[in-house]
Design an enzyme around this catalytic site. Structure first.
Site, mmCIF file in Angstrom:
data_model
loop_
_atom_site.group_PDB
_atom_site.id
_atom_site.type_symbol
_atom_site.label_atom_id
_atom_site.label_comp_id
_atom_site.label_asym_id
_atom_site.label_seq_id
_atom_site.Cartn_x
_atom_site.Cartn_y
_atom_site.Cartn_z
ATOM 1 N N LYS A 160 -43.618 -12.976 -41.355
ATOM 2 C CA LYS A 160 -42.383 -12.203 -41.458
ATOM 3 C C LYS A 160 -42.546 -11.151 -42.556
ATOM 4 O O LYS A 160 -42.652 -11.482 -43.732
ATOM 5 C CB LYS A 160 -41.191 -13.089 -41.810
ATOM 6 C CG LYS A 160 -39.884 -12.303 -41.655
ATOM 7 C CD LYS A 160 -38.736 -12.854 -42.446
ATOM 8 C CE LYS A 160 -38.715 -12.401 -43.868
ATOM 9 N NZ LYS A 160 -38.466 -10.972 -44.080
ATOM 10 N N GLY B 244 -43.451 -13.022 -53.265
ATOM 11 C CA GLY B 244 -42.145 -12.409 -53.501
ATOM 12 C C GLY B 244 -41.589 -12.851 -54.835
ATOM 13 O O GLY B 244 -42.345 -13.176 -55.760
ATOM 14 N N THR C 81 -39.665 -14.883 -57.868
ATOM 15 C CA THR C 81 -39.750 -16.249 -58.367
ATOM 16 C C THR C 81 -38.557 -17.081 -57.884
ATOM 17 O O THR C 81 -38.721 -18.260 -57.541
ATOM 18 C CB THR C 81 -39.880 -16.236 -59.900
ATOM 19 O OG1 THR C 81 -41.119 -15.586 -60.215
ATOM 20 C CG2 THR C 81 -39.913 -17.626 -60.496
ATOM 21 N N GLU C 82 -37.369 -16.478 -57.807
ATOM 22 C CA GLU C 82 -36.187 -17.247 -57.348
ATOM 23 C C GLU C 82 -36.413 -17.768 -55.926
ATOM 24 O O GLU C 82 -36.165 -18.936 -55.628
ATOM 25 C CB GLU C 82 -34.906 -16.401 -57.295
ATOM 26 C CG GLU C 82 -34.418 -15.865 -58.596
ATOM 27 C CD GLU C 82 -35.057 -14.526 -58.848
ATOM 28 O OE1 GLU C 82 -36.034 -14.507 -59.618
ATOM 29 O OE2 GLU C 82 -34.616 -13.527 -58.289
ATOM 30 N N GLY D 15 -39.259 -18.103 -54.422
ATOM 31 C CA GLY D 15 -40.371 -19.062 -54.493
ATOM 32 C C GLY D 15 -39.865 -20.455 -54.843
ATOM 33 O O GLY D 15 -40.275 -21.460 -54.251
ATOM 34 N N GLU E 124 -47.145 -16.769 -54.462
ATOM 35 C CA GLU E 124 -47.586 -15.689 -55.355
ATOM 36 C C GLU E 124 -46.323 -14.967 -55.772
ATOM 37 O O GLU E 124 -45.686 -14.289 -54.970
ATOM 38 C CB GLU E 124 -48.569 -14.780 -54.603
ATOM 39 C CG GLU E 124 -49.451 -14.003 -55.530
ATOM 40 C CD GLU E 124 -48.905 -12.631 -55.827
ATOM 41 O OE1 GLU E 124 -48.160 -12.517 -56.817
ATOM 42 O OE2 GLU E 124 -49.192 -11.701 -55.063
ATOM 43 N N CYS F 6 -46.566 -6.729 -58.602
ATOM 44 C CA CYS F 6 -46.341 -8.015 -59.270
ATOM 45 C C CYS F 6 -47.203 -8.155 -60.520
ATOM 46 O O CYS F 6 -46.807 -8.797 -61.480
ATOM 47 C CB CYS F 6 -46.605 -9.158 -58.301
ATOM 48 S SG CYS F 6 -48.165 -9.014 -57.451
ATOM 49 N N GLU G 135 -38.955 -9.390 -65.111
ATOM 50 C CA GLU G 135 -39.727 -8.490 -64.245
ATOM 51 C C GLU G 135 -38.795 -7.380 -63.762
ATOM 52 O O GLU G 135 -37.806 -7.641 -63.079
ATOM 53 C CB GLU G 135 -40.262 -9.284 -63.046
ATOM 54 C CG GLU G 135 -41.128 -8.445 -62.137
ATOM 55 C CD GLU G 135 -41.743 -9.250 -60.990
ATOM 56 O OE1 GLU G 135 -41.017 -10.005 -60.339
ATOM 57 O OE2 GLU G 135 -42.952 -9.095 -60.750
HETATM 58 P P1 NAI Z 1 -37.577 -11.470 -52.231
HETATM 59 O O1 NAI Z 1 -38.363 -12.544 -52.874
HETATM 60 O O2 NAI Z 1 -36.153 -11.743 -51.907
HETATM 61 O O3 NAI Z 1 -38.273 -11.050 -50.848
HETATM 62 C C1 NAI Z 1 -39.609 -11.312 -50.513
HETATM 63 C C2 NAI Z 1 -39.676 -11.803 -49.065
HETATM 64 O O4 NAI Z 1 -39.021 -13.059 -48.951
HETATM 65 C C3 NAI Z 1 -38.981 -10.900 -48.055
HETATM 66 O O5 NAI Z 1 -39.726 -10.900 -46.874
HETATM 67 C C4 NAI Z 1 -37.647 -11.591 -47.840
HETATM 68 O O6 NAI Z 1 -37.060 -11.298 -46.605
HETATM 69 C C5 NAI Z 1 -38.032 -13.028 -47.913
HETATM 70 N N1 NAI Z 1 -36.970 -13.955 -48.292
HETATM 71 C C6 NAI Z 1 -35.851 -13.720 -49.011
HETATM 72 N N2 NAI Z 1 -35.135 -14.847 -49.153
HETATM 73 C C7 NAI Z 1 -35.810 -15.831 -48.522
HETATM 74 C C8 NAI Z 1 -35.590 -17.219 -48.327
HETATM 75 N N3 NAI Z 1 -34.540 -17.848 -48.830
HETATM 76 N N4 NAI Z 1 -36.501 -17.921 -47.638
HETATM 77 C C9 NAI Z 1 -37.596 -17.326 -47.145
HETATM 78 N N5 NAI Z 1 -37.852 -16.010 -47.275
HETATM 79 C C10 NAI Z 1 -36.980 -15.267 -47.970
HETATM 80 O O7 NAI Z 1 -37.688 -10.189 -53.092
HETATM 81 P P2 NAI Z 1 -36.706 -8.920 -53.081
HETATM 82 O O8 NAI Z 1 -35.273 -9.347 -53.027
HETATM 83 O O9 NAI Z 1 -37.163 -8.021 -52.034
HETATM 84 O O10 NAI Z 1 -36.962 -8.299 -54.520
HETATM 85 C C11 NAI Z 1 -36.247 -8.795 -55.645
HETATM 86 C C12 NAI Z 1 -37.138 -8.853 -56.850
HETATM 87 O O11 NAI Z 1 -38.203 -9.742 -56.603
HETATM 88 C C13 NAI Z 1 -37.833 -7.559 -57.200
HETATM 89 O O12 NAI Z 1 -37.055 -6.732 -57.970
HETATM 90 C C14 NAI Z 1 -39.026 -8.043 -57.938
HETATM 91 O O13 NAI Z 1 -38.684 -8.285 -59.283
HETATM 92 C C15 NAI Z 1 -39.358 -9.334 -57.277
HETATM 93 N N6 NAI Z 1 -40.445 -9.191 -56.291
HETATM 94 C C16 NAI Z 1 -41.669 -9.602 -56.637
HETATM 95 C C17 NAI Z 1 -42.718 -9.434 -55.768
HETATM 96 C C18 NAI Z 1 -44.083 -9.874 -56.125
HETATM 97 O O14 NAI Z 1 -45.031 -9.520 -55.437
HETATM 98 N N7 NAI Z 1 -44.263 -10.652 -57.149
HETATM 99 C C19 NAI Z 1 -42.554 -8.813 -54.478
HETATM 100 C C20 NAI Z 1 -41.198 -8.470 -54.177
HETATM 101 C C21 NAI Z 1 -40.209 -8.639 -55.073
#
Ligand code: NAI
Length: 795
Positions: free
Chosen positions: A195, A247, A249-250, A252, A269, A303, A400
């Site tokens: 996804k 994605g 940490t929350e 994760g 990650e 990240c 972050e």
């Molecule tokens: P996110 O963690 O919500 O999204 C990442 C992925 O997870 C997306 O594909 C999303 O649709 C999916 N997702 C969201 N909620 C989920 C759930 N409950 N179960 C399974 N999948 C789920 O990140 P978001 O909201 O796009 O960004 C928010 C913050 O997260 C950013 O500002 C950044 O600080 C951090 N982030 C860190 C990343 C990294 O590579 N370490 C990448 C993206 C965001």
């Protein structure tokens, strides 16, 4: 500047516009009438429910296309397709799978420009980056994993694919994250449901088309688009064997909790707040260029971005000045322009988040500086931002931001630099700048991060593992260790279920001591000393026939906390040489052998004389085995395609909590604790609940074998209660839990707080009497974590 003369241009050295032509990519979008379904079972499918949602170009706000919102029914269809494809995919020869991965690499290269432009218009990143970094790394990843597919049976003997893998990726490197996930999964023989992030689904859909073009069997790769609810449906699907997530940490943490009660293997990650450490002897001009790549690559939405600049005090003024000069020369502008340095922020919500955190930083008293750069009139842009005068606890130093924002602080000594660098809950990456190889490597070794770049930053290669320590997640992507995330020992997958544990009851009445014996007092063992339990209670230990064998202390929360503190104080163990660690393990074996008859006689009351003797014999052998491994399970030197070496070091994880098996009280203990100790970890172990009396034999052995105080601590008691304290303790870095399904599930669920690594028997029975199942690399792989230190060479 249409009226500028050549002479004026020559003086100002101003760039002209150099836009990339998106026509071919737009034509490709038109072929789909700018509307995409899911890619399931090798075909495009309209969403079962939930309709479509738009994806926008963040540089203009214009709608690019519509993609399907995945529902639970869509996810179910995709998982079924992946399951159906699995037997045939697994049955292919390694070479046949290698050919598909190779073909995918080639196909990415053949369509590289279209993919780069699509990535740029969907994400907002400069075309220079998608063209020169993202897409070439995607191709490299598939080539590299074509190699592992080919070599799989020889290089990973006895391991087999997890099965159907659910993969959820973010929006910052959409196609690259897809490659990091899909390539190793396929090479290992898994099938996939992926996804992509809701802001950036398009390159994943373009990749789906490439899968069909190379003739990948239907159902091996499935792409379901949608938002977090779609991701959640994938995580919760009962027929998924592994989840790989990148994605926040929350999320994760939520996934850790949601998968705890399943047997899904998990790799996470997550975020980072990586330090960029500059010493006074560094080449400052290079460090400034490093910062451009470190924090302004991809608008800082990385990240592993070097978002905390730690400068040695003596050069802080000079470095800040150079940095500001450079920042003023950065070009923020249309991402499709080849001379743009900083493109658009992915979405309005992310832009607002960045602005909000910057405002908080200002409110907390940090000084905020931005160059006076022109921004395009429309689109989502943010100026490169530098915070100075930042307190280490400030929100801009801790959280972050995921934007082009750098928080600068100063330090005086290397020790202070390390302390500041590690002053974060994260541990993804770090960059260290010094012309002294001694200083750079000394500091690199002490920073708690999965990747450390010396005099360089943000370098990636498929051969070099990438992944975090602490709240940056667990598991690695890339390299041999990345492959292991998609494989499991075949015997373990088929191991029988363990029967639920017997309840251990608190003593209700005075236990009769067997006549003719002197009472044997068993204590806890913490920090190298025998101590009474805080509770003041004891637990009876009975033979299977109900005969009272003795009493063991009932450890509680306070005892575990004391033990964790003792383990923390003993962390120097990780700095002991492998030879020293081996010597201690050999000495333990020697002393155990000396006392074998006496210990076996006591153990016999529980397990019978024959099994007790066997336990003793094998425990001695196992200690020898891990003494042998201690100086032989070594790291690797990678040669990535740059003028660098990347040293993949096996590092101790830190403090390990261990819930030992009930059965085989001695051998089970040795089989779990010895690999952790051989790796340099300090251990807080809860010995067998069925025979906690083994603790007394163990600590007498430790005392006579030069085990430094605090390296192994023993707390007897009820496993479920003690496990909870270990799992929730922020200073426990890794938890090994051996128990029934319920215990293993609670180990995972309760550890979500600080996202500690959990390794369990998944409620299955492990036969520790067999060296094949009970000893070896599989244990060591979980006792170490790999840190890649990149070191450049050449002028
Ligand atoms: P996110 O963690 O919500 O999204 C990442 C992925 O997870 C997306 O594909 C999303 O649709 C999916 N997702 C969201 N909620 C989920 C759930 N409950 N179960 C399974 N999948 C789920 O990140 P978001 O909201 O796009 O960004 C928010 C913050 O997260 C950013 O500002 C950044 O600080 C951090 N982030 C860190 C990343 C990294 O590579 N370490 C990448 C993206 C965001």
């Amino acid at each position: 500047m249409p009226n500028t003369s050549v002479a004026e241009k020559f003086r100002s050295m101003e760039y002209g516009a150099a836009p990339e032509d998106p026509a071919a990519t737009l034509a490709w979008l038109e072929q789909f009438e700018r509307r995409f379904g899911h890619f399931i079972g090798g075909a495009w499918r309209a969403p079962a429910a939930g309709g479509y949602f738009p994806t926008h170009d963040p540089s203009s706000g214009e709608k690019i296309a519509e993609v399907a919102q995945g529902s639970a029914a869509d996810v179910n269809a995709a998982v079924r397709a992946a399951r159906a494809a699995l037997p045939r995919w697994r049955a292919l020869t390694p070479h046949a799978r290698a050919r598909f991965l190779y073909a995918l690499a080639r196909q990415v290269q053949k369509h590289s420009r279209r993919l780069a432009v699509l990535e740029t218009i969907d994400n907002g990143k400069p075309i220079r980056e998608s063209r020169d970094i993202d897409i070439p790394l995607v191709a490299r990843h598939f080539y590299y994993h074509a190699g592992w597919a080919q070599l799989l049976p020889r290089e990973f003997p006895g391991l087999e694919a997890c099965g159907v893998v659910g993969q959820i990726i973010p929006w910052n490197f959409p196609l690259l994250m897809l490659a990091w996930k899909i390539a190793p999964a396929l090479a290992a023989g898994n099938t996939v449901v992926l996804k992509p992030a809701e802001f950036t689904p398009l390159t994943a859909l373009a990749f789906a088309e490439l899968c069909n073009e190379v003739g990948l069997p239907a159902g091996v790769v499935n792409i379901v688009t949608g938002d977090g609810t779609t991701g959640e449906a994938l995580v919760l699907h009962p027929d998924v064997d592994k989840i790989a997530f990148t994605g926040s940490t929350e999320v994760g943490r939520a996934i850790r909790r949601a998968t705890a009660h399943s047997h899904k293997k998990l790799s996470l990650e997550l975020g980072g707040k990586s330090p960029f450490v500059v010493f006074e002897d560094a080449d400052l001009d290079s460090a400034v260029e490093g910062l451009v790549d470190g924090i302004w690559l991809n608008q800082g939405q990385v990240c592993c971005a070097g978002s905390r600049l730690l400068m040695q005090e003596s050069i802080a003024v000079a470095l800040t000045r150079k940095l500001q000069t450079r920042m003023a020369a950065l070009r923020v502008g249309p991402p499709l322009d080849k001379s743009t340095d900083i493109g658009a922020i992915v979405a309005r919500v992310q832009l607002d988040r960045i602005a909000g955190l910057v405002a908080q930083g200002v409110a907390e008293g940090a000084s905020c500086w931005q160059p006076d750069l022109p921004l395009p009139a429309r689109g989502l842009y943010y100026r490169p931002t530098l915070f100075t005068n930042v307190h280490p606890t400030s929100v801009v130093a801790q959280q972050e931001i995921f934007g082009p924002v750098l928080a600068a602080m100063t330090f005086r000594t290397p020790a202070e630099a390390v302390e500041l660098a590690n002053n974060t809950a994260y541990g993804l990456a770090a960059s260290v700048w010094s012309e002294s190889v001694n200083v750079a490597l000394q500091v690199a070794a002490q920073i708690k991060a999965g990747v450390v770049w010396v005099n360089s930053t943000n370098m990636f290669d498929a051969a070099c593992g990438f992944g975090g320590y602490r709240e940056s997640g667990f598991g690695r992507e890339g390299g041999r260790e990345g492959m292991r995330e998609y494989l499991e020992p075949a015997w373990f997958r088929r191991a029988p279920r363990l029967r639920p544990a017997r309840a251990v009851r608190l003593r209700r009445r005075a236990a009769a001591r067997p006549t003719g014996t002197i009472d044997r007092t068993v204590k806890l063992y913490i920090g190298g000393r025998q101590v009474r339990p805080d509770s003041g209670h004891s637990l009876p230990c009975r033979s299977p026939g109900g005969v009272l064998l003795g009493e063991a202390p009932l450890g509680n929360r306070k005892d575990i906390r004391n033990a964790v503190e003792a383990a923390r104080r003993a962390q120097q163990w990780s700095a002991a040489s492998a030879h020293q660690r081996a010597q201690v393990l050999y000495y333990l074996a020697e002393n155990l052998s000396q006392r074998a008859t006496e210990i076996a006689a006591r153990l016999a009351a529980l397990v019978g004389a024959k099994e007790a003797r066997e336990e003793l014999r094998l425990s001695v052998e196992r200690l020898f085995a891990y003494a042998a491994w201690a100086d032989k399970y070594e790291g690797t030197v990678h040669s990535p395609p740059f003028r660098n070496i990347a040293v993949a070091m096996n590092e101790a994880i830190g403090t390990a909590g261990v819930i030992c098996p009930e059965a085989a009280p001695l051998l089970g203990f040795v089989s779990l604790v010895a690999p952790l100790v051989a790796a340099g970890n300090c251990v807080v172990a809860v010995p067998s609940a069925a025979y906690p009396l083994i603790a007394a034999d163990l600590y007498q052995l430790f005392d006579s074998s030069d085990v430094p105080g605090g390296v192994i601590n023993l707390v007897t008691g009820r496993p479920a209660e003690l496990l909870k304290v270990l799992a929730e303790h922020d200073d426990v870095d890794v938890l090994w839990c051996y128990g029934d399904e319920e215990l293993c599930a609670s180990a995972k669920r309760l550890s979500a707080g600080n996202l500690k690594q959990v390794w369990s028997n998944e409620g299955r029975r492990i036969n520790f009497f067999s060296a094949h199942d009970g000893e070896g690399r599989w244990y060591l792989e979980h006792a170490f974590q790999v840190k890649n230190i990149w070191v450049p060479y050449g002028e």
